[in-house]
Design an enzyme around this catalytic site. Structure first.
Site, mmCIF file in Angstrom:
data_model
loop_
_atom_site.group_PDB
_atom_site.id
_atom_site.type_symbol
_atom_site.label_atom_id
_atom_site.label_comp_id
_atom_site.label_asym_id
_atom_site.label_seq_id
_atom_site.Cartn_x
_atom_site.Cartn_y
_atom_site.Cartn_z
ATOM 1 N N ASP A 123 107.183 -64.602 14.429
ATOM 2 C CA ASP A 123 107.175 -65.991 14.871
ATOM 3 C C ASP A 123 107.978 -66.070 16.167
ATOM 4 O O ASP A 123 108.332 -65.033 16.773
ATOM 5 C CB ASP A 123 107.655 -66.952 13.767
ATOM 6 C CG ASP A 123 109.152 -66.854 13.484
ATOM 7 O OD1 ASP A 123 109.832 -66.038 14.136
ATOM 8 O OD2 ASP A 123 109.630 -67.599 12.618
ATOM 9 N N CYS B 173 110.645 -62.259 11.767
ATOM 10 C CA CYS B 173 110.953 -63.667 12.012
ATOM 11 C C CYS B 173 112.472 -63.750 12.106
ATOM 12 O O CYS B 173 113.123 -62.728 12.331
ATOM 13 C CB CYS B 173 110.340 -64.574 10.939
ATOM 14 S SG CYS B 173 110.961 -64.366 9.266
ATOM 15 N N THR C 204 114.880 -64.370 9.857
ATOM 16 C CA THR C 204 115.525 -63.603 8.788
ATOM 17 C C THR C 204 114.691 -62.419 8.315
ATOM 18 O O THR C 204 115.199 -61.558 7.594
ATOM 19 C CB THR C 204 115.741 -64.504 7.555
ATOM 20 O OG1 THR C 204 114.444 -64.983 7.134
ATOM 21 C CG2 THR C 204 116.654 -65.673 7.889
ATOM 22 N N HIS D 103 109.475 -44.680 -2.294
ATOM 23 C CA HIS D 103 109.303 -45.076 -3.698
ATOM 24 C C HIS D 103 108.291 -46.202 -3.895
ATOM 25 O O HIS D 103 107.639 -46.247 -4.945
ATOM 26 C CB HIS D 103 110.649 -45.519 -4.283
ATOM 27 C CG HIS D 103 111.561 -44.365 -4.573
ATOM 28 N ND1 HIS D 103 112.719 -44.490 -5.318
ATOM 29 C CD2 HIS D 103 111.501 -43.059 -4.205
ATOM 30 C CE1 HIS D 103 113.321 -43.309 -5.405
ATOM 31 N NE2 HIS D 103 112.604 -42.424 -4.736
ATOM 32 N N HIS E 25 106.468 -42.550 -9.026
ATOM 33 C CA HIS E 25 106.450 -43.770 -8.215
ATOM 34 C C HIS E 25 105.031 -44.304 -8.047
ATOM 35 O O HIS E 25 104.823 -45.502 -7.926
ATOM 36 C CB HIS E 25 107.089 -43.506 -6.851
ATOM 37 C CG HIS E 25 108.483 -42.968 -6.970
ATOM 38 N ND1 HIS E 25 109.497 -43.697 -7.533
ATOM 39 C CD2 HIS E 25 109.006 -41.763 -6.632
ATOM 40 C CE1 HIS E 25 110.609 -42.973 -7.533
ATOM 41 N NE2 HIS E 25 110.334 -41.792 -6.996
HETATM 42 C C1 RB5 Z 1 112.495 -70.226 12.162
HETATM 43 O O1 RB5 Z 1 113.488 -71.091 12.564
HETATM 44 C C2 RB5 Z 1 112.929 -69.471 10.917
HETATM 45 O O2 RB5 Z 1 112.929 -70.302 9.809
HETATM 46 C C3 RB5 Z 1 112.024 -68.278 10.682
HETATM 47 O O3 RB5 Z 1 112.047 -67.449 11.805
HETATM 48 C C4 RB5 Z 1 112.378 -67.376 9.506
HETATM 49 O O4 RB5 Z 1 113.720 -67.028 9.541
HETATM 50 C C5 RB5 Z 1 111.928 -67.804 8.179
HETATM 51 O O5 RB5 Z 1 111.993 -67.071 7.186
#
Ligand code: RB5
Length: 144
Positions: free
Chosen positions: A10, A67, A69, A100, A135
């Site tokens: 993203d 993204c 996180t 695995h 596995h």
């Molecule tokens: C975008 O602000 C953020 O929510 C997205 O990049 C991600 O971290 C979501 O899981």
């Protein structure tokens, strides 16, 4: 062997995605970077699903998604049948999801790890093979 790797993200991870695409090309892989290219806010489910579709269809052997996180786009990728995607913030897990879990996609959080560590995580993922054996039984259960 198919050397194509699907990449998507993203808006939170465009720079890191591009750095990873450039790096894996130097390692002999063929990055299939499907964007986005604009820094405007966008929706990770769309991009995770698109990269996962390339892997699930066999067009790409593996996929890397990012993204902020790594969590949301991982969840999106795992909604596609045949996809096993894990979020990694260190190299041990990146090796183990291949060895695995036979993961075919890796997710990274661009707001979690720095670019040097992200590259090490990608290399750990790409240089580890599935061990099979016991596995394989468990991965088969995941797919059933
Ligand atoms: C975008 O602000 C953020 O929510 C997205 O990049 C991600 O971290 C979501 O899981």
């Amino acid at each position: 062997m198919n050397k194509r790797i699907a990449l998507s993200s993203d808006h939170a991870a465009i720079d890191l995605r591009r750095a990873i695409a450039a790096h894996i090309e130097t390692l002999g892989w063929e990055p299939v970077d499907i964007g986005p290219t604009s820094p405007e806010s966008t929706h990770y489910p769309t991009h995770g699903q698109a990269a996962a579709a390339l892997v699930a269809s066999g067009d790409c052997r593996l996929g890397i998604v990012l993204c902020g996180t790594g969590q949301g786009i991982m969840m999106a990728a795992n909604k596609v049948a045949g996809i096993r995607c894990g979020v990694c913030s260190e190299t041990f897990s990146a090796k183990m999801i291949r060895a695995h879990n036979n993961a075919n996609m890796l997710s990274i959080g661009a707001r979690v790890v720095g670019s040097d560590l992200a590259i090490e995580i990608v290399e750990a993922f790409l240089t580890t093979e599935f061990e099979g054996g016991r596995h394989a039984t468990r991965v088969d259960m995941l797919e059933a």
